[in-house]
Design a protein around this motif. Sequence first.
Motif, short mmCIF file in Angstrom:
data_model
loop_
_atom_site.label_atom_id
_atom_site.label_comp_id
_atom_site.label_asym_id
_atom_site.label_seq_id
_atom_site.Cartn_x
_atom_site.Cartn_y
_atom_site.Cartn_z
N ARG A 572 4.15 -35.73 -6.89
CA ARG A 572 3.22 -34.99 -7.89
C ARG A 572 3.34 -35.57 -9.34
O ARG A 572 4.59 -35.86 -9.72
CB ARG A 572 3.54 -33.54 -7.85
N PRO A 573 2.38 -35.70 -10.03
CA PRO A 573 2.28 -36.30 -11.28
C PRO A 573 3.20 -35.33 -12.47
O PRO A 573 3.30 -34.21 -12.40
CB PRO A 573 0.90 -35.99 -11.81
N GLY A 574 3.90 -36.28 -12.87
CA GLY A 574 4.94 -35.65 -13.94
C GLY A 574 6.24 -35.19 -13.27
O GLY A 574 7.12 -34.68 -14.15
N LYS A 575 6.27 -35.13 -12.18
CA LYS A 575 7.38 -34.37 -11.59
C LYS A 575 8.41 -35.41 -11.13
O LYS A 575 8.21 -36.45 -10.92
CB LYS A 575 7.10 -33.53 -10.27
N PHE A 576 9.70 -34.81 -10.97
CA PHE A 576 11.09 -35.88 -10.41
C PHE A 576 11.30 -35.44 -9.10
O PHE A 576 11.32 -34.07 -8.52
CB PHE A 576 12.07 -35.54 -11.69
N ALA A 685 1.68 -40.64 -14.70
CA ALA A 685 0.18 -40.60 -14.56
C ALA A 685 -0.36 -40.72 -16.01
O ALA A 685 0.15 -40.32 -16.78
CB ALA A 685 -0.22 -39.28 -13.87
N ARG A 686 -1.52 -42.13 -15.81
CA ARG A 686 -2.02 -42.42 -17.02
C ARG A 686 -3.58 -42.70 -16.80
O ARG A 686 -3.91 -42.70 -15.49
CB ARG A 686 -1.51 -43.59 -17.65
N GLU A 687 -4.29 -42.49 -17.74
CA GLU A 687 -5.79 -42.58 -17.54
C GLU A 687 -6.19 -43.64 -18.73
O GLU A 687 -5.74 -43.22 -19.93
CB GLU A 687 -6.57 -41.33 -17.55
N ALA A 688 -7.04 -44.38 -18.51
CA ALA A 688 -7.55 -45.54 -19.35
C ALA A 688 -6.27 -45.90 -20.47
O ALA A 688 -6.63 -46.20 -21.63
CB ALA A 688 -8.50 -44.85 -20.41
N GLY A 689 -5.12 -46.10 -19.92
CA GLY A 689 -4.07 -46.34 -20.85
C GLY A 689 -3.30 -45.61 -21.39
O GLY A 689 -2.12 -45.59 -22.12
N GLY A 690 -3.77 -44.48 -21.34
CA GLY A 690 -3.34 -43.09 -22.36
C GLY A 690 -2.82 -42.10 -21.47
O GLY A 690 -2.59 -42.40 -20.14
N SER A 694 -4.41 -33.17 -17.26
CA SER A 694 -3.97 -32.30 -16.29
C SER A 694 -5.01 -32.40 -14.93
O SER A 694 -6.28 -32.81 -14.94
CB SER A 694 -3.86 -30.91 -16.63
N GLY A 695 -4.30 -32.37 -13.80
CA GLY A 695 -5.06 -32.45 -12.61
C GLY A 695 -5.14 -33.84 -12.08
O GLY A 695 -5.84 -34.37 -11.28
#
Length: 739
Positions: A572-576, A685-690, A694-695
């Motif tokens: 899951r994104p952002g989780k460890f 998780a990243r989008e367009a390099g940034g 959320s989601g």
Amino acid sequence: MSTRYLIGRAELLTYPIEAPKKKTGDKAHPYTLGEAQRVIVPEIEVANAIFQALPAKACADDLAVARLVLHPAYLAKSFFPKLLLDQVGLSSVGSRTRRIKPRHQTQKKAPPEAETTELFVAGTRAALSNFPAFARSLNEQMPVAEQFARIETFAAMTPTDRLHLEGRTVGHVFEVGLHLPPEGNASDVRSMFADYAMDCGFEVNGAFEFEAGRLLFVAVEGEASGLEPLSQFTLTRVVRPMPHLRAARPVTRSMPLAIPFSLPSGEPLSREPKVAILDGGLPAEHVLDPYVRRYFLADEEASDVADFSEHGLGVTSAVLFGPIEPEAAAERPYAPVDHHRVLDAKIEGEDPYELYRTLGHVETVLLSRQYQFINLSLGPDLPIEDQDVHAWTAVIDSILSDGETLMTVAVGNNGERDAELSLNRIQVPSDSVNALSVGAADRSGDEWKRASYSATGPGRSPGRRKPDVVAFGGAPKEYFHVAAPGKRPNLAATLGTSFAAPLALRSAVGIRAILGSAVHPLAIKALLVHGCENKDEHDVHHVGWGRVPADINQLITCGEGEARIIYQGELRPGKFLRGPIPLPNFQLEGKVRLRATFCYASPVDPQDAGAYTKAGLGITFRPNRERRKKGAANASSATFFPAAEFRTEAELRADLGKWETLLHAENIYYGSSLLEPVFDVHYNAREAGGQAPSGAPSIRYALVVTVSAPKHAQLHQDILDAHAVLQALEPQVSLPVRV
């Protein structure tokens, strides 16, 4: 002694953990606001003068696109200048990696040149004309001022940046990649570009186009002399001559031999794996009918081409039987296959649109999502570029990002072309991060090396280590023997990466056929890499992670003092997630070798070549739970994969870092130093390099770990005894004596 098979269900040992506390420190900034204003404001004004001189039709919705280069100190996604872009009225429409010599470095020992991110930022000409005044009004107390000071250079995007004509035959048909602005849609951009192209003497062929991420690829026809004005259209990312297909022009034609072979006596081992070959079709007469489940024609109105169908037959033979021994019985197929003819007579005669037409056929098969295993031994006759992602790669990666399909792609037979011009580099779409790119080895025995014709790496970052693997592909001293056309089982001698790729896929299909649905295609991809044979003298840019073993037992069974364990799950994104490495209940003696392979499927941003993968894994190895610093919540970490904690983002990227979808390493430890070792995995998780909003989706991952402890012959059983949830993955079919 009973066979020791892979140990599965290790994902049941994993559990979520809290995010470790990060060390924070002061960031060294290369430029003050005043220094940035003195250099960057004049550059913005020069860019604006260029934008104002453009024809109105060249500026779709009055938009212009500039190149904003960040200083190499600001590669991490957290430094993406979102606040600055928002306040100026600009938006990022793409990016690529560039190597630059910064005006000033933050570290004394920093190399003079470094990789950094070049953003393509779009805004109306009015917004851009206000940018200089906005920049002059900034002061040090404004949060946005720090983001402005991160800029290394700012310039208009010009035809020179967009035209890629070097070293290529320039015809009259070209492919154009167009940026899709955040508020724009493909039909509007296509319409505005077609209107402008007509004024420049070009016609857009509406029958051939592909949308991937925020890029629209279209085919245009016209005279090369008009390319410079055409390239002034501000949303243009790239213009290049339309490449031809490489599989239609093999390195050498197969040679029919008057040497027979025997077809296997039994049925395919399993009918569970769903396998597809996308190639040139099958000849009217051949001996593979009992093993070809279904045969499809992508275009039923087109006729066969003998060379294409001969190639398709050879590729299909390689998946079914592997290389066939003369005057011997062919190996029993692991599963039947479907063959999709995607090359036909309509592309013969140098049809300039063959590339897009064939990609359309490939896309249709992939989107049907009915196959777990696919081989593609064709693609553009085009070495990959670092700066841009090709339509073939973008389309294939986007569809494969769910991780449900293992696709092998031949890297190309251009390995003997000019290395200085990078014409020997792997060809599109073998730079795909979600497929397995396969080069060719010249021998099937122990004394092997890269076949001279096999294309070389590196790939583009991410996806730097390419080819992923090699497999035997034939060479003049040892040809790859396949079934020849005709009613009788005779051999043809051939060579090429076209046959190495299906041979690698054959091993993958074999794992699934034997172990069944308990092993997911992504885990099988990890197993192929994990079990590769390699030698120190092999260049990683030539052979990737190594050669896929010819004996499938090396991949699915364990020797004495060895246990191979697989984990399959979602992140899951952002989780460890903490993944314990299972060991016996007692301390291991002597030296212990740990080998680990992480593999995951990633969504992609095709418009952001330098930040192509939207998912990355931060992996921390903690070998001993009792060894920790005073007051620390977690055990101390040790380097496992080549991405040490305190390296810069640039070094991480150059060193197969966290945005790579395949990571593999092995290390040796004393048994006494290992106590409940774990991998802590963080999904970035990243989008367009940034930063990703959320989601962001969960991603599928696979991890293969091999524990080798020579002093513990029963290690496999000891680990099973210590962990009740683990289970040896027994064969799901009755195995023949030889597999």
